[in-house]
Write a protein that holds these residues in place. Structure first.
Motif, short mmCIF file in Angstrom:
data_model
loop_
_atom_site.label_atom_id
_atom_site.label_comp_id
_atom_site.label_asym_id
_atom_site.label_seq_id
_atom_site.Cartn_x
_atom_site.Cartn_y
_atom_site.Cartn_z
N VAL A 56 0.93 -1.25 0.04
CA VAL A 56 0.24 0.42 -0.02
C VAL A 56 1.37 0.95 0.33
O VAL A 56 2.05 1.83 0.51
CB VAL A 56 -0.69 0.17 1.39
N HIS A 57 0.87 1.78 -0.82
CA HIS A 57 1.63 3.47 -1.07
C HIS A 57 0.83 4.67 -0.38
O HIS A 57 -0.65 4.25 -0.22
CB HIS A 57 1.43 3.40 -2.53
N LEU A 58 1.34 5.11 0.73
CA LEU A 58 0.75 5.74 1.33
C LEU A 58 0.59 6.85 1.10
O LEU A 58 2.08 7.72 0.61
CB LEU A 58 1.86 6.30 2.86
N ASP A 59 -0.52 7.75 0.93
CA ASP A 59 -0.70 8.91 0.26
C ASP A 59 0.07 10.19 0.11
O ASP A 59 1.24 10.93 -0.46
CB ASP A 59 -2.04 9.51 -0.26
N ASP A 60 -0.28 10.37 1.86
CA ASP A 60 0.73 12.19 2.88
C ASP A 60 1.85 11.94 2.56
O ASP A 60 2.97 12.47 3.05
CB ASP A 60 -0.21 11.77 3.38
N LEU A 61 2.71 11.17 1.84
CA LEU A 61 3.83 10.58 2.47
C LEU A 61 4.88 10.09 1.24
O LEU A 61 4.69 10.57 0.85
CB LEU A 61 4.23 9.08 4.00
N ASP A 62 6.14 9.38 1.81
CA ASP A 62 7.33 9.66 0.46
C ASP A 62 7.01 8.41 0.19
O ASP A 62 6.21 7.51 0.61
CB ASP A 62 8.28 9.56 1.91
N ASP A 63 6.69 8.19 -1.27
CA ASP A 63 6.21 7.49 -2.89
C ASP A 63 7.32 6.30 -2.65
O ASP A 63 7.35 5.42 -3.06
CB ASP A 63 6.44 7.71 -3.66
N SER A 64 8.63 6.63 -2.27
CA SER A 64 9.65 5.71 -2.33
C SER A 64 9.39 4.63 -1.08
O SER A 64 10.53 3.91 -1.08
CB SER A 64 11.31 6.02 -1.96
N VAL A 65 8.38 4.40 -0.11
CA VAL A 65 8.23 3.36 1.53
C VAL A 65 6.56 2.66 0.87
O VAL A 65 5.81 3.81 0.36
CB VAL A 65 8.36 4.30 1.95
N VAL A 66 6.74 1.27 1.28
CA VAL A 66 5.16 1.17 0.89
C VAL A 66 4.77 0.16 1.85
O VAL A 66 5.81 0.09 3.23
CB VAL A 66 5.39 -0.22 -0.11
N LEU A 67 3.72 0.28 2.31
CA LEU A 67 3.17 -0.51 3.77
C LEU A 67 3.04 -1.85 3.29
O LEU A 67 1.94 -1.93 2.24
CB LEU A 67 1.93 0.49 4.48
N VAL A 68 3.72 -2.81 3.57
CA VAL A 68 3.02 -4.02 3.48
C VAL A 68 1.67 -5.19 4.69
O VAL A 68 2.76 -5.02 5.28
CB VAL A 68 4.38 -4.84 2.79
N CYS A 69 0.65 -5.37 3.80
CA CYS A 69 0.01 -5.73 5.01
C CYS A 69 -0.27 -7.44 4.56
O CYS A 69 0.11 -7.49 3.50
CB CYS A 69 -0.62 -4.84 5.54
N ASN A 70 -1.66 -8.34 5.57
CA ASN A 70 -1.86 -8.96 4.82
C ASN A 70 -2.96 -8.61 3.85
O ASN A 70 -4.21 -8.48 4.89
CB ASN A 70 -2.33 -9.91 6.03
#
Length: 126
Positions: free
Chosen positions: A35-49
């Motif tokens: 999941v890309h976090l819209d309001d934060l850094d585009d070069s980081v993703v949150l990986v979840c189940n």
């Protein structure tokens, strides 16, 4: 690769993991979803189940837009990692990214349904 793991009711923790699908799936407990976090850094993703909500995994953290409004809740353990532009591979986080996201997800949260709305409150842990 160095990632930031966020478990329900816990503070974020830096961990070294293998750059493999099985290692990522082990952390989240199933199929992964980035999941890309819209309001934060585009070069980081949150990986979840990917199926965390359907599996009734515990609510973990709220996701907020740049105005601080919650737009989703991540259920189950997740981690944050790097994702270079034009790449299909994840990478480790930089020290600056670790600090930014450790601060962002530092406080565990609890969620309740009340009058048709979801209420989010910080949870104090040692």
């Amino acid at each position: 690769m160095r990632v930031l793991v966020v478990e329900p009711e816990c503070r974020p923790e830096v961990k070294e993991i293998d750059d493999s699908l099985s290692a990522m799936q082990e952390i989240v407990g199933g199929y992964i979803q980035a999941v890309h976090l819209d309001d934060l850094d585009d070069s980081v993703v949150l990986v979840c189940n990917e199926e965390g909500k359907f599996m009734n995994l515990p609510a973990n953290r709220g996701l907020r837009d740049k105005n601080g409004q919650m737009y989703d809740i991540v259920c189950g353990t997740f981690f944050l990692c790097g994702v270079p532009p034009d790449s299909d591979h994840f990478t480790g986080l930089t020290p600056e990214q670790i600090e930014r996201y450790r601060e962002r997800f530092y406080t565990p949260e609890m969620f309740w349904g009340m009058d048709g709305h979801i209420v989010c409150l910080p949870l104090e842990v040692d």
